[in-house]
Design an enzyme around this catalytic site. Structure first.
Site, mmCIF file in Angstrom:
data_model
loop_
_atom_site.group_PDB
_atom_site.id
_atom_site.type_symbol
_atom_site.label_atom_id
_atom_site.label_comp_id
_atom_site.label_asym_id
_atom_site.label_seq_id
_atom_site.Cartn_x
_atom_site.Cartn_y
_atom_site.Cartn_z
ATOM 1 N N CYS A 186 17.851 -8.989 24.247
ATOM 2 C CA CYS A 186 18.144 -9.819 23.074
ATOM 3 C C CYS A 186 17.227 -11.048 23.079
ATOM 4 C CB CYS A 186 19.603 -10.267 23.089
ATOM 5 S SG CYS A 186 19.996 -11.338 21.697
ATOM 6 N N THR A 213 15.051 -6.154 19.003
ATOM 7 C CA THR A 213 14.330 -6.821 17.915
ATOM 8 C C THR A 213 13.053 -7.508 18.397
ATOM 9 O OG1 THR A 213 15.748 -8.731 18.233
ATOM 10 C CG2 THR A 213 16.386 -7.166 16.512
ATOM 11 N N CYS A 262 -4.398 11.901 -13.730
ATOM 12 C CA CYS A 262 -4.893 10.518 -13.747
ATOM 13 C C CYS A 262 -4.456 9.824 -15.038
ATOM 14 C CB CYS A 262 -6.422 10.538 -13.651
ATOM 15 S SG CYS A 262 -7.175 8.906 -13.835
ATOM 16 N N CYS A 319 -5.672 3.995 -14.535
ATOM 17 C CA CYS A 319 -5.369 2.604 -14.185
ATOM 18 C C CYS A 319 -6.531 1.940 -13.451
ATOM 19 C CB CYS A 319 -4.084 2.507 -13.360
ATOM 20 S SG CYS A 319 -4.209 3.163 -11.688
ATOM 21 N N CYS A 326 -7.929 3.052 -7.886
ATOM 22 C CA CYS A 326 -8.782 3.676 -6.868
ATOM 23 C C CYS A 326 -10.174 3.042 -6.907
ATOM 24 C CB CYS A 326 -8.850 5.182 -7.089
ATOM 25 S SG CYS A 326 -9.406 5.672 -8.735
ATOM 26 N N CYS A 368 -11.607 1.123 -3.752
ATOM 27 C CA CYS A 368 -12.792 1.709 -3.109
ATOM 28 C C CYS A 368 -13.932 0.700 -3.078
ATOM 29 C CB CYS A 368 -13.234 2.980 -3.818
ATOM 30 S SG CYS A 368 -14.604 3.794 -2.972
ATOM 31 N N CYS A 413 -19.267 8.352 -0.358
ATOM 32 C CA CYS A 413 -17.891 8.499 0.145
ATOM 33 C C CYS A 413 -17.875 8.845 1.630
ATOM 34 C CB CYS A 413 -17.168 9.588 -0.653
ATOM 35 S SG CYS A 413 -15.467 9.860 -0.102
ATOM 36 N N CYS A 454 -8.277 5.674 -1.537
ATOM 37 C CA CYS A 454 -7.988 5.957 -2.946
ATOM 38 C C CYS A 454 -6.702 6.746 -3.088
ATOM 39 C CB CYS A 454 -9.159 6.707 -3.590
ATOM 40 S SG CYS A 454 -9.708 8.160 -2.654
#
Lengths: 410, 423
Positions: free
Chosen positions: B139, B204, B346, B349, B352, B356, B380, B386
């Site tokens: 503890c 914890t 897709c 938006c 990605c 990226c 890539c 992504c």
């Protein structure tokens, strides 16, 4: 009894606004931001909320839109930012208006003074009319260092914001706060002054570097068959009367028929129901697929239990009995009601202002008139007639005047 | 409704299911444990019982939460210490629980300040008919440095106290380890050397969760001040899994019985702990947030998982993922896999594209007119950031290629996962 009329729907809490902001996809080159006529930039202010920068969010809204708290409540977002929202590809658009309301409510609670008066350039502008376009024009001009006088024929500023939109949709104290902000910025208000009557246009032009006419369409249209009928009241008069009395009007009818299908007709119909009028029927010229009212207001009106009859045009009236004719079918409809309210549009009163108005607008695009010192903006300039467009037109006419007088661009 | 045998045997004790309340505020009296049993928990580790002379004096308020966007309880900070009831009351409750729930397992958590304390407490809980002992060596918010995680980081003390407990009781015993240590293996081995049969972990994590920016005080504010204390909940799950995995692959500890703790709130979390070597599972934070009823979905979900995996006993799953966790230097680095973008899914938006560019290798190009991304394979590296940011699961694993000059068949490389292929 007026509680239903006076009470605005509850807004977001810190927790629920974060939930809604977390639904936002935070798009690259956000489509919502490209769709706001006033360039309020929801993509940016929602991102600020998401990253717990409420003060930054308030700055983004306010610096782009002097009517930010008002637009948050009354803008038909479904036609603008929310129409473009990418989230629609998953389920439904982000409640951009709701988040903006949270942000501007925060701005008010935190007593933020975001707008700053520009360094004086010694030039002065007179604005005729204190509706949203006039107020936005004033704000932008003050930010650029002009001195601004606004002349308003009524005893309060705000135009339709103050005298038209019902309390449950736009509380008077919100409008007052937005106006106070602009007065604090330096706008000098002159109430109960009608230009063309109390002061002439020539006098205004002589004492200012430019005059902007933003009178809007404030007077009700009436069909000849309804003239002089005691059962008939215009939507404009009715809404102003109810708002002024905070819903405590003495002559609440037992039944009412509303004629018209725009947002004003929805405001009237919903107000009647919120004043506990049992039977309210709205008869609309357009059919549902061509409705002018925003989907949000139409849905609200239907939720209140208003009967909406689409595709009928008034043919005759006998006392409190109106007969309508179906537009696309054979048939008639006769309704008797205690009250008949006409929400069939407004017209412009530009008497003695030297402005040529045809069908409610100037017959040319842009804001210039034949007189190089006089400009128009707001509903009498071409373009949409919503608050957010009034803000856009206010900013654009201010830009134009600034570039004409100073030669700067922004 | 699905029915599967969830029972497990742990340190020679039979549990009807592996779900236990951990020693904490959620099981500090008879009524709480009884309700938890009624709602389906397999056992409780009764809130830690301390020596008679140790006075528990708690602060108010005593909790805080870490949030993210609209999500509460991403993590939870707790300043409460051990059982606040008297020793007599606690022993009475243990006894009554066993009398009324003979098929449920009652584990007594104990904590002493010296060898004599530990031995006496072990003796007392044994007399109270507990099924098992858990030694709380971990503890992080005790008001005495002779107790809690300060002890658990010292292998010599751990061994000495374990031996003391064994002198006081012949019950099966597990030692509860602190994660506030770089390497848990020496402390775990010390406890086994002292006589422990198993390990419970993690307790914890020492933390400061938030600071009140106006007052410049950490939360919760206790009359103007605050303290470092234990952090739990979903946010600590990866830390817990790492410690458990490392224990189970350490030389000599391959069959170590473990009671797994740390951020368990769904059957998936539970399955993860089992696959890395936990036999029983202990839960607190999600119970504090949602109540005992969460065990229903953890049990049912785990049964469906067993069905899907074709196993009849959880023992078949325990530790079975460990062979697939290897040192970083042993991973196959000969190939890369490109992302595949499903343009029908897709929604444009551009997340990605942003991630990226700003967080990876500028390998996604963006068409502003159609609002659609494309992968530039010349840039890539196959990191799949992504995939992680795509909100609609439109990006999955696509073509696999060998790096230049490497041998092998790229198509044989296994990279697909539930996370990568399903949204």
């Amino acid at each position: 009894m007026t509680k239903k009329y006076e009470t605005e729907a509850p807004g977001y809490t810190m927790t629920t606004v974060m939930e809604e902001a977390a639904r936002c996809l935070l798009c690259h080159d956000a489509p919502c931001s490209q769709m706001c006529p006033a360039h309020t930039d929801p993509g940016k202010f929602i991102r600020s909320v998401r990253f717990r920068n409420l003060k930054g969010a308030a700055e983004t809204v306010r610096e782009n839109n002097a009517m930010g708290a008002i637009c948050a409540r009354v803008c038909p977002t479904e036609k603008y930012c929310e129409l473009a929202c990418s989230r629609t590809g998953i389920d439904k658009p982000i409640d951009i208006g709701g988040i903006q309301r949270f942000v501007t409510d925060f701005e008010q609670q935190a007593e933020m003074d975001i707008l700053q008066k520009g360094e004086s350039n010694g030039k002065s502008i007179a604005i005729v009319g204190s509706g949203p376009a006039g107020l936005q024009t004033a704000t932008t001009m003050l930010e650029r260092g002009y001195s601004v006088d606004i002349y308003e024929k009524s005893e309060k500023a705000g135009g339709y914001l103050t005298y038209g939109i019902p309390e449950y949709r736009l509380p008077a104290d919100i409008v007052e706060y937005e106006i106070k902000r602009i007065i604090n910025l330096g706008a000098k208000m002159h109430y109960n002054v009608t230009i063309g009557k109390d002061i002439t246009m020539d006098e205004l032009k002589a004492s200012n570097d430019a005059v902007v006419v933003a009178v809007g369409a404030s007077e009700a249209k009436v069909l000849p068959m309804f003239e002089g009928n005691d059962y008939v009241e215009s939507a404009v008069d009715f809404l102003a009367r109810v708002k002024e009395a905070k819903g405590n009007i003495k002559d609440v009818p037992a039944s009412a028929v509303v004629i018209g299908g725009g947002d004003v007709a929805m405001d009237v119909s919903t107000t009647l129901k919120r004043l506990d009028v049992e039977h309210v029927t709205d008869v609309v010229y357009e059919q549902f697929d061509e409705f002018r009212a925003s989907k949000k207001e139409l849905a609200g009106t239907q939720r209140e239990g208003v009967t909406i009859v689409d595709g009928y045009v008034p043919e005759s009236v006998d006392g409190n009995e109106v007969t309508f004719k179906a537009r696309n079918m054979d048939g008639k409809l006769t309704i008797k009601a205690d009250k008949i309210i006409l929400a069939i549009g407004q017209q412009v009163n530009a008497d003695n202002l030297g402005i040529n108005i045809e069908h409610g607008v100037v017959p040319y695009t842009g804001y210039k008139t034949d007189d190089p010192k006089v400009f128009v903006t707001g509903d009498i300039a071409q373009g949409d007639q919503t608050v957010v467009w009034a803000v856009r037109k206010g900013k654009e006419v201010a830009d134009l005047i600034d570039s004409e007088l100073i030669g700067g661009t922004k | 409704m699905i029915k599967k045998d969830l029972s497990v045997d742990f340190l020679g004790v039979h549990f009807e299911n592996p779900f236990l309340l951990s020693s904490s505020p959620v099981d500090n009296c008879y009524e709480m444990c009884a309700k938890a049993f009624d709602e389906g928990w397999g056992g409780v580790v009764f809130k830690t019982i301390g020596p008679k002379n140790f006075e528990v004096d708690e602060v108010s308020p005593r909790f805080d939460e870490l949030t993210k966007e609209g999500t509460p309880f991403v993590g939870f900070k707790n300043m409460e210490q051990i059982a606040e009831h008297s020793l007599e009351e606690n022993l009475h409750d243990l006894k009554q629980l066993k009398e009324n729930y003979p098929d449920k397992i009652v584990v007594a958590s104990i904590m002493g300040t010296n060898e004599q304390d530990w031995e006496e407490l072990a003796q007392l809980v044994t007399e109270a008919k507990a099924d098992m002992i858990e030694m709380n060596l971990s503890c992080p918010q005790m008001t005495s440095h002779e107790m809690g995680s300060d002890v658990g980081t010292n292998p010599e003390l751990v061994k000495k106290y374990c031996a003391a407990v064994k002198r006081g009781s012949d019950l099966p015993m597990m030692a509860k380890m602190t994660p506030n240590i770089t390497d848990m293996i020496p402390a775990a081995k010390a406890s086994l050397a002292g006589g422990a049969e198993g390990i419970a972990t993690i307790n914890t994590v020492k933390s400061i969760s938030n600071i009140d920016l106006e007052k410049r005080v950490a939360l919760p504010i206790v009359n103007g001040k605050s303290s470092i204390s234990g952090f739990s909940g979903k946010a600590v799950k990866p830390i817990a899994l790492r410690f458990i995995q490392q224990l189970r692959v350490a030389a000599g500890l391959e069959q170590l019985p473990i009671s797994g703790i740390g951020g368990i709130e769904t059957w998936q979390d539970a399955a993860e702990f089992i696959l890395l070597g936990a036999t029983t599972l202990q839960v607190t934070t999600s119970v504090m947030q949602y109540g005992y009823r969460i065990v229903e979905d953890m049990k049912n979900g785990l049964m469906h998982y067993m069905e899907d995996q074709g196993v009849d006993h959880l023992s078949e799953l325990i530790g079975s993922a460990n062979k697939n966790i290897v040192p970083a230097e042993d991973l196959d680095r000969d190939y890369k896999v490109y992302p595949k973008i499903d343009w029908d899914k897709c929604i444009g938006c551009g997340r990605c594209y942003v991630s990226c560019f700003d967080g990876a290798h500028q390998a996604i190009t963006w068409d502003p007119k159609t609002r659609r991304p494309s992968v530039d394979t010349s840039k890539c590296v196959g990191c799949h950031l992504c995939n992680l940011v795509c909100p609609v699961g439109a990006i999955t694993t696509g073509e696999k290629v060998m790096k230049p000059g490497r041998k092998g068949n790229a198509e044989d490389k296994q990279v697909e996962s539930v996370r990568l292929t399903h949204f």
